[in-house]
Structure formats: C-alpha cells, structure tokens
Enzyme design. Structure first.
Site, PDB file in Angstrom:
ATOM      1  N   CYS A 232       9.541   1.940   0.826  1.00  0.00           N
ATOM      2  CA  CYS A 232       9.646   3.370   0.566  1.00  0.00           C
ATOM      3  C   CYS A 232       9.830   4.092   1.895  1.00  0.00           C
ATOM      4  O   CYS A 232       9.195   3.772   2.898  1.00  0.00           O
ATOM      5  CB  CYS A 232       8.429   3.873  -0.203  1.00  0.00           C
ATOM      6  SG  CYS A 232       7.263   4.854   0.709  1.00  0.00           S
ATOM      7  N   GLU A 233      10.753   5.034   1.898  1.00  0.00           N
ATOM      8  CA  GLU A 233      11.106   5.694   3.156  1.00  0.00           C
ATOM      9  C   GLU A 233      10.063   6.721   3.585  1.00  0.00           C
ATOM     10  O   GLU A 233      10.084   7.185   4.714  1.00  0.00           O
ATOM     11  CB  GLU A 233      12.482   6.346   3.053  1.00  0.00           C
ATOM     12  CG  GLU A 233      12.556   7.525   2.114  1.00  0.00           C
ATOM     13  CD  GLU A 233      13.973   8.072   2.004  1.00  0.00           C
ATOM     14  OE1 GLU A 233      14.917   7.370   2.403  1.00  0.00           O
ATOM     15  OE2 GLU A 233      14.117   9.200   1.507  1.00  0.00           O
ATOM     16  N   HIS A 234       9.150   7.058   2.704  1.00  0.00           N
ATOM     17  CA  HIS A 234       8.139   8.048   3.075  1.00  0.00           C
ATOM     18  C   HIS A 234       6.952   7.428   3.799  1.00  0.00           C
ATOM     19  O   HIS A 234       6.317   8.067   4.619  1.00  0.00           O
ATOM     20  CB  HIS A 234       7.628   8.771   1.822  1.00  0.00           C
ATOM     21  CG  HIS A 234       8.715   9.452   1.055  1.00  0.00           C
ATOM     22  ND1 HIS A 234       8.825   9.382  -0.312  1.00  0.00           N
ATOM     23  CD2 HIS A 234       9.760  10.192   1.483  1.00  0.00           C
ATOM     24  CE1 HIS A 234       9.887  10.065  -0.698  1.00  0.00           C
ATOM     25  NE2 HIS A 234      10.474  10.547   0.367  1.00  0.00           N
ATOM     26  N   HIS A 235       6.631   6.175   3.466  1.00  0.00           N
ATOM     27  CA  HIS A 235       5.446   5.545   4.044  1.00  0.00           C
ATOM     28  C   HIS A 235       5.742   4.188   4.697  1.00  0.00           C
ATOM     29  O   HIS A 235       4.837   3.580   5.251  1.00  0.00           O
ATOM     30  CB  HIS A 235       4.382   5.335   2.952  1.00  0.00           C
ATOM     31  CG  HIS A 235       3.970   6.595   2.255  1.00  0.00           C
ATOM     32  ND1 HIS A 235       4.554   7.021   1.084  1.00  0.00           N
ATOM     33  CD2 HIS A 235       3.057   7.527   2.581  1.00  0.00           C
ATOM     34  CE1 HIS A 235       4.001   8.167   0.708  1.00  0.00           C
ATOM     35  NE2 HIS A 235       3.098   8.497   1.590  1.00  0.00           N
TER      36      HIS A 235
ATOM     37  N   GLN B  95      13.178   4.928  -4.997  1.00  0.00           N
ATOM     38  CA  GLN B  95      13.661   4.132  -6.131  1.00  0.00           C
ATOM     39  C   GLN B  95      14.813   4.819  -6.869  1.00  0.00           C
ATOM     40  O   GLN B  95      15.735   4.160  -7.352  1.00  0.00           O
ATOM     41  CB  GLN B  95      12.496   3.842  -7.078  1.00  0.00           C
ATOM     42  CG  GLN B  95      12.851   2.830  -8.162  1.00  0.00           C
ATOM     43  CD  GLN B  95      11.668   2.489  -9.036  1.00  0.00           C
ATOM     44  OE1 GLN B  95      10.566   2.268  -8.540  1.00  0.00           O
ATOM     45  NE2 GLN B  95      11.878   2.446 -10.340  1.00  0.00           N
TER      46      GLN B  95
ATOM     47  N   HIS C  40       4.699   0.749  -6.643  1.00  0.00           N
ATOM     48  CA  HIS C  40       4.749   1.364  -5.316  1.00  0.00           C
ATOM     49  C   HIS C  40       3.402   1.229  -4.617  1.00  0.00           C
ATOM     50  O   HIS C  40       2.425   1.850  -5.013  1.00  0.00           O
ATOM     51  CB  HIS C  40       5.138   2.842  -5.444  1.00  0.00           C
ATOM     52  CG  HIS C  40       6.549   3.029  -5.897  1.00  0.00           C
ATOM     53  ND1 HIS C  40       7.519   3.599  -5.097  1.00  0.00           N
ATOM     54  CD2 HIS C  40       7.171   2.679  -7.049  1.00  0.00           C
ATOM     55  CE1 HIS C  40       8.670   3.607  -5.754  1.00  0.00           C
ATOM     56  NE2 HIS C  40       8.489   3.054  -6.937  1.00  0.00           N
TER      57      HIS C  40
ATOM     58  N   CYS D  26       2.585   2.344  -1.818  1.00  0.00           N
ATOM     59  CA  CYS D  26       2.151   3.582  -1.153  1.00  0.00           C
ATOM     60  C   CYS D  26       1.278   4.398  -2.086  1.00  0.00           C
ATOM     61  O   CYS D  26       0.498   5.229  -1.627  1.00  0.00           O
ATOM     62  CB  CYS D  26       3.345   4.398  -0.661  1.00  0.00           C
ATOM     63  SG  CYS D  26       4.457   4.926  -1.958  1.00  0.00           S
TER      64      CYS D  26
END
Ligand code: ZN
Length: 198
Positions: free
Chosen positions: A71-74, A112, A140, A142
């Site tokens: 995931c690009e956020h975490h 996703q 996920h 995260c």
C-alpha cells in the site's frame, strides 16, 4: 538505500550494529527492489508475444490468482486473490500471461482500486476484448496490524468494462463463477475499500 535503512533502524530505537540487524539493510533493499520490480517490467514484452487470433467468443476466466502488493500510504503489504474474465473479440492472450500481468502491476506501490483498474485497462488496451472484468479481494495489513477498522481490513474492488458492464447476465455469470468470499462488489461503500490514509 542501505544507509537509509540503517538510519531508519536507529530512528526506531534499534542498534543497527547488533548481530541480528547487521545484514538487515542489505536484505531490506533486496526485498523492496523485488517488491517494486513492476516499475521496471516491460508489459508489452510480456503480452505481445502471447496474443493469438482465434475464433472463440466464450468467456475466459482465470480465478484465484494470488497477488501481493504494497500500500502506497504505509508501505505495508496488502494481498489476496484476483479474478479476471474477458470475452474475446478476435484475439486471446496466453493464459499463463495473465498472472504475470497481475504481478507487474502488484509489484509497485499501490492502492487496490488503482491496481484493479490498471489490470483491466491493460487487457482492454492489448487484447481489445468485447469486455473485461477484474475483481480483487485483498487483506490490508496497514489496517489489520494497526488495529484500525479491523472489520474493513478485507476489501473487494472491481472493474467492469464492455459486455460485463452492459449485460447484467454476463456480469452475474462471472460473479457466480468466482463466488466471492465476502459478497458481491458494490455491497460496501467506497470509503470501506481504501486503506486509512492517516
Ligand atoms: Zn495503507
């Protein structure tokens, strides 16, 4: 990259020089390079040699393709199953190439929803089918590891194009064949799907 990871370990309160961590920067670099190797992959090279002209107009389904992404956020993993169907127009793609396409787009920093769309779009662009459908079911970390929205750490996303969008019967045939673990896409709101961006 190894210097950065060494610094990161120190910032986390660790001793980068202790025995168990001495080779960690090197391992993390290798792991991250592999997990993001999709940026370097040549999708045309994978697909172009595997397109065949055929007289076949039934639905082609490849289900339960394992995927692993970050995931690009975490920068934490999300992973699960991807199901793909298309109805050929004049061309089919070699079946073994479909999981390769999933890998190419999974091995990047992703959300996703975008991953699902990118897989559908590349098939649409390269195979020019009468329709393509992609459904992804992902867990996920995260969300589940951080203890937020535990009930929503499992996400279902879908992309439907052409005949799968226009014909409810074709769409239902596909959805029945893949039998989702978590109900049909569209039953949860968009807010439940993405990881929490805080
Ligand atoms: Zn996340």
């Amino acid at each position: 990259m190894q210097d950065l990871i060494k610094r990161l370990l120190a910032e986390l309160g660790e001793d980068p020089a202790r025995e168990g961590l001495v080779n960690t920067p090197k391992r993390v670099e290798q792991a991250l390079k592999f997990l993001t190797s999709g940026y370097q992959a040549d999708v045309d090279k994978v697909i172009n040699n595997a397109l065949f002209t055929v007289d076949y107009s039934e639905m082609v389904i490849v289900k339960d393709i394992d995927f692993y992404s970050l995931c690009e956020h975490h920068l934490l993993p999300f992973f699960g199953k991807c199901h793909i169907a298309y109805v050929p127009s004049t061309k089919v793609i070699g079946l073994s190439k479909i999981p390769r396409i999933v890998d190419i787009f999974s091995r990047r920093l992703q959300v996703q929803e975008r991953l699902t769309n990118q897989i559908a779009d590349i098939i649409r662009e390269k195979v020019a089918p009468r329709g393509v459908a992609v459904v992804m079911e992902g867990t996920h970390l995260c969300m589940s590891m951080r203890g937020v929205q535990k009930q929503n750490s499992f996400a279902v996303t879908s992309a439907m194009h052409g005949i799968f969008r226009d014909k409810a019967r074709t769409r239902m045939e596909f959805l029945e064949l893949i039998r989702l673990r978590s109900g049909l896409p569209g039953t949860s709101s968009a807010a439940d799907l993405a990881c929490v961006e805080d």
